[in-house]
Write a protein that holds these residues in place. Structure first.
Motif, PDB file in Angstrom:
ATOM      1  N   SER A 140      17.702 -15.286 -22.540  1.00 12.45           N
ATOM      2  CA  SER A 140      18.351 -13.969 -22.532  1.00 12.45           C
ATOM      3  C   SER A 140      19.486 -13.910 -23.563  1.00 12.45           C
ATOM      4  N   SER A 141      20.192 -15.008 -23.773  1.00 13.57           N
ATOM      5  CA  SER A 141      21.267 -14.982 -24.778  1.00 13.57           C
ATOM      6  C   SER A 141      20.697 -14.845 -26.187  1.00 13.57           C
ATOM      7  N   GLN A 142      19.534 -15.437 -26.436  1.00 12.63           N
ATOM      8  CA  GLN A 142      18.895 -15.267 -27.745  1.00 12.63           C
ATOM      9  C   GLN A 142      18.448 -13.819 -27.940  1.00 12.63           C
ATOM     10  N   ARG A 143      17.893 -13.214 -26.892  1.00 11.34           N
ATOM     11  CA  ARG A 143      17.450 -11.815 -27.003  1.00 11.34           C
ATOM     12  C   ARG A 143      18.657 -10.896 -27.235  1.00 11.34           C
ATOM     13  N   ARG A 144      19.773 -11.180 -26.572  1.00 10.07           N
ATOM     14  CA  ARG A 144      20.995 -10.389 -26.777  1.00 10.07           C
ATOM     15  C   ARG A 144      21.481 -10.487 -28.217  1.00 10.07           C
ATOM     16  N   ALA A 145      21.401 -11.683 -28.770  1.00 10.39           N
ATOM     17  CA  ALA A 145      21.810 -11.876 -30.175  1.00 10.39           C
ATOM     18  C   ALA A 145      20.911 -11.061 -31.103  1.00 10.39           C
ATOM     19  N   LEU A 146      19.617 -11.061 -30.841  1.00 11.88           N
ATOM     20  CA  LEU A 146      18.692 -10.297 -31.686  1.00 11.88           C
ATOM     21  C   LEU A 146      18.898  -8.797 -31.537  1.00 11.88           C
ATOM     22  N   ALA A 147      19.348  -8.344 -30.384  1.00 14.11           N
ATOM     23  CA  ALA A 147      19.624  -6.915 -30.177  1.00 14.11           C
ATOM     24  C   ALA A 147      20.814  -6.464 -31.031  1.00 14.11           C
ATOM     25  N   LYS A 148      21.585  -7.416 -31.544  1.00 12.91           N
ATOM     26  CA  LYS A 148      22.725  -7.108 -32.407  1.00 12.91           C
ATOM     27  C   LYS A 148      22.452  -7.509 -33.861  1.00 12.91           C
ATOM     28  N   ASP A 149      21.201  -7.806 -34.165  1.00 13.68           N
ATOM     29  CA  ASP A 149      20.823  -8.240 -35.515  1.00 13.68           C
ATOM     30  C   ASP A 149      21.251  -7.200 -36.550  1.00 13.68           C
ATOM     31  N   PRO A 150      21.662  -7.632 -37.740  1.00 11.05           N
ATOM     32  CA  PRO A 150      22.070  -6.664 -38.763  1.00 11.05           C
ATOM     33  C   PRO A 150      20.928  -5.781 -39.292  1.00 11.05           C
ATOM     34  N   GLN A 151      19.687  -6.220 -39.124  1.00 10.68           N
ATOM     35  CA  GLN A 151      18.547  -5.457 -39.630  1.00 10.68           C
ATOM     36  C   GLN A 151      17.934  -4.593 -38.526  1.00 10.68           C
ATOM     37  N   ALA A 152      17.779  -3.319 -38.808  1.00 14.59           N
ATOM     38  CA  ALA A 152      17.225  -2.383 -37.825  1.00 14.59           C
ATOM     39  C   ALA A 152      15.807  -2.754 -37.415  1.00 14.59           C
ATOM     40  N   VAL A 153      15.007  -3.307 -38.324  1.00 19.70           N
ATOM     41  CA  VAL A 153      13.624  -3.642 -37.969  1.00 19.70           C
ATOM     42  C   VAL A 153      13.598  -4.712 -36.870  1.00 19.70           C
ATOM     43  N   THR A 154      14.516  -5.654 -36.912  1.00 19.03           N
ATOM     44  CA  THR A 154      14.589  -6.675 -35.863  1.00 19.03           C
ATOM     45  C   THR A 154      14.984  -6.033 -34.540  1.00 19.03           C
ATOM     46  N   ARG A 155      16.007  -5.178 -34.574  1.00 19.65           N
ATOM     47  CA  ARG A 155      16.450  -4.506 -33.342  1.00 19.65           C
ATOM     48  C   ARG A 155      15.346  -3.606 -32.794  1.00 19.65           C
ATOM     49  N   LYS A 203      22.895   2.698 -34.024  1.00 20.95           N
ATOM     50  CA  LYS A 203      23.113   3.654 -35.117  1.00 20.95           C
ATOM     51  C   LYS A 203      21.808   4.086 -35.779  1.00 20.95           C
ATOM     52  N   SER A 204      20.747   3.283 -35.617  1.00 20.89           N
ATOM     53  CA  SER A 204      19.459   3.589 -36.239  1.00 20.89           C
ATOM     54  C   SER A 204      18.596   4.448 -35.312  1.00 20.89           C
TER      55      SER A 204
END
Length: 158
Positions: free
Chosen positions: A73-88, A109-110
């Motif tokens: 879950s901590s890894q998924r939370r980190a990815l939810a804050k990824d700088p790239q919109a495609v990852t989020r 924001k995207s």
């Protein structure tokens, strides 16, 4: 060794093997072709490889880490804050994504990320929030998603 010198197709096929040994997975995690790393991110069962791919330069590789059932879950939370919109956006399509992350992404924001959330049509509170989105496409799709079966993230990001 096929993992380091085989064709791209062969390396992608190896990357899809969830039971691949750690050494082969580590070789594939360094592959120059992001498609190979993307397949590995989705299939690997090795926590150390998932952790390594979290920092991959390609946003779709990081997004596929989010779809891996072994992710924490901590890894998924980190990815939810990824700088790239495609990852989020890929995180937003994960069927097993916790509600608190989905609601956090509803403030993204995207508009594309927020649009991907409309795939969670079965999550009525999320759709009700998105029905008031500033982007009319997101708002309209959230409204209509309440009247159709939800799509899976795999239908958008196969």
């Amino acid at each position: 060794m096929v993992a380091s010198s085989g064709t791209t197709s062969a390396r992608r096929a190896l990357a899809q093997l969830a039971h691949a040994d750690l050494e082969m997975s580590a070789t594939l995690a360094d592959d120059h072709d992001w498609h190979v790393r993307e397949e590995l991110a989705w299939a690997t069962t090795h926590p150390e490889i998932l952790e390594r791919l979290l920092g991959d330069v390609h946003p779709q590789v990081r997004g596929m880490v989010a779809r891996n059932p072994k992710i924490t879950s901590s890894q998924r939370r980190a990815l939810a804050k990824d700088p790239q919109a495609v990852t989020r956006a890929i995180v937003a399509t994960c069927e097993n994504c916790p509600d608190d992350i989905l609601f956090e992404l509803a403030q993204d924001k995207s508009a594309n990320v927020r649009f991907c959330l409309t795939l969670h049509g079965k999550n009525r509170p999320l759709m009700e929030l998105l029905m008031n989105d500033s982007d009319s496409t997101v708002a309209d799709t959230a409204r209509s998603s309440l009247s159709r079966p939800p799509l899976s993230g795999a239908e958008l990001f196969p």
